[in-house]
Structure formats: C-alpha cells, structure tokens
Write a protein that holds these residues in place. Structure first.
Motif, mmCIF file in Angstrom:
data_model
loop_
_atom_site.group_PDB
_atom_site.id
_atom_site.type_symbol
_atom_site.label_atom_id
_atom_site.label_comp_id
_atom_site.label_asym_id
_atom_site.label_seq_id
_atom_site.Cartn_x
_atom_site.Cartn_y
_atom_site.Cartn_z
ATOM 1 N N UNK A 60 -24.663 48.593 6.549
ATOM 2 C CA UNK A 60 -25.849 48.349 7.365
ATOM 3 C C UNK A 60 -26.473 49.643 7.880
ATOM 4 N N UNK A 61 -25.679 50.639 8.200
ATOM 5 C CA UNK A 61 -26.200 51.885 8.756
ATOM 6 C C UNK A 61 -26.704 52.882 7.723
ATOM 7 N N UNK A 62 -26.494 52.605 6.439
ATOM 8 C CA UNK A 62 -26.958 53.541 5.409
ATOM 9 C C UNK A 62 -28.471 53.449 5.254
ATOM 10 N N UNK A 63 -29.066 54.546 4.835
ATOM 11 C CA UNK A 63 -30.509 54.559 4.596
ATOM 12 C C UNK A 63 -30.798 55.352 3.324
ATOM 13 N N UNK A 64 -31.955 55.105 2.732
ATOM 14 C CA UNK A 64 -32.353 55.838 1.523
ATOM 15 C C UNK A 64 -32.660 57.278 1.890
ATOM 16 N N UNK A 65 -32.200 58.170 1.015
ATOM 17 C CA UNK A 65 -32.409 59.592 1.238
ATOM 18 C C UNK A 65 -32.993 60.227 -0.017
ATOM 19 N N UNK A 66 -33.739 61.268 0.165
ATOM 20 C CA UNK A 66 -34.234 62.048 -0.959
ATOM 21 C C UNK A 66 -33.266 63.195 -1.211
ATOM 22 N N UNK A 67 -33.181 63.618 -2.439
ATOM 23 C CA UNK A 67 -32.250 64.703 -2.772
ATOM 24 C C UNK A 67 -32.583 65.988 -2.017
ATOM 25 N N UNK A 68 -33.835 66.181 -1.648
ATOM 26 C CA UNK A 68 -34.214 67.405 -0.930
ATOM 27 C C UNK A 68 -33.620 67.455 0.481
ATOM 28 N N UNK A 69 -33.175 66.317 1.009
ATOM 29 C CA UNK A 69 -32.550 66.297 2.334
ATOM 30 C C UNK A 69 -31.248 67.084 2.363
ATOM 31 N N UNK A 70 -30.670 67.327 1.195
ATOM 32 C CA UNK A 70 -29.398 68.027 1.137
ATOM 33 C C UNK A 70 -29.575 69.531 0.967
ATOM 34 N N UNK A 71 -30.821 69.984 0.871
ATOM 35 C CA UNK A 71 -31.102 71.413 0.808
ATOM 36 C C UNK A 71 -30.301 72.131 -0.247
ATOM 37 N N UNK A 72 -29.561 73.132 0.181
ATOM 38 C CA UNK A 72 -28.771 73.953 -0.739
ATOM 39 C C UNK A 72 -27.314 73.490 -0.846
ATOM 40 N N UNK A 73 -27.037 72.248 -0.439
ATOM 41 C CA UNK A 73 -25.666 71.731 -0.523
ATOM 42 C C UNK A 73 -25.202 71.761 -1.965
ATOM 43 N N UNK A 74 -24.018 72.254 -2.167
ATOM 44 C CA UNK A 74 -23.438 72.301 -3.506
ATOM 45 C C UNK A 74 -22.489 71.114 -3.641
ATOM 46 N N UNK A 75 -22.716 70.336 -4.684
ATOM 47 C CA UNK A 75 -21.876 69.172 -4.955
ATOM 48 C C UNK A 75 -20.929 69.501 -6.102
ATOM 49 N N UNK A 76 -19.719 68.992 -5.974
ATOM 50 C CA UNK A 76 -18.723 69.210 -7.009
ATOM 51 C C UNK A 76 -18.903 68.229 -8.168
ATOM 52 N N UNK A 77 -19.384 67.033 -7.843
ATOM 53 C CA UNK A 77 -19.638 65.995 -8.836
ATOM 54 C C UNK A 77 -20.981 65.356 -8.523
ATOM 55 N N UNK A 78 -21.816 65.234 -9.534
ATOM 56 C CA UNK A 78 -23.124 64.597 -9.325
ATOM 57 C C UNK A 78 -23.468 63.770 -10.539
#
Length: 78
Positions: A60-78
């Motif tokens: 219920x608390x989740x919301x849609x996000x755009x990938x740009x909201x994560x800025x320079x976050x580096x993901x290990x798996x995408x």
C-alpha cells in the motif's frame, strides 16, 4: 557487508516491477536492497495492491518512481 542493490525497471512501474520489488523484499530483503522504477511512471495500479494483499504482502505504501529519482545510484543487478 553491504547488501547488493537490485532495481526492477519497466515502463510504467505500476504492476510487474512493483510486484517483483515486493516479492524480493518479502522473501530476501535481508540479503538485498530492492527498488523498482519506470521510464514513464503511471502510479501503482489498484489491482496490483489487491493481488499482493491476497498473497499476504502489503504494498500500500509503495509508489511509482522514475529511474531518474535514483540519480547516480549504482545497482548491482538491474
């Protein structure tokens, strides 16, 4: 030890990626930092919330996000 970061990316971030984020967080959140985003976020579909609730997972608390909201976050798996 830092947990690996996982990003589920899709178009609308309204159903499938939201569900994938919730499933991984529910079943292995102690091992992963889990996120989801969309290229054109549309809001979480109401049926997504209902289906996940039926499976015992509250999103219920989740919301849609755009990938740009994560800025320079580096993901290990995408």
């Amino acid at each position: 030890m830092t947990k690996p970061r996982v990003l589920f990316l899709c178009t609308g971030n309204s159903a499938r990626s939201q569900m994938a984020e919730a499933f991984l967080r529910h079943h292995a959140g102690q091992y992963f930092d889990v996120y989801s985003a969309g290229l054109e976020p549309k809001g979480v579909h109401p049926m997504t919330i209902i289906v996940m609730e039926e499976m015992g997972i509250d999103i219920f608390g989740q919301h849609s996000k755009t990938s740009s909201e994560f800025g320079d976050t580096i993901f290990d798996l995408a």
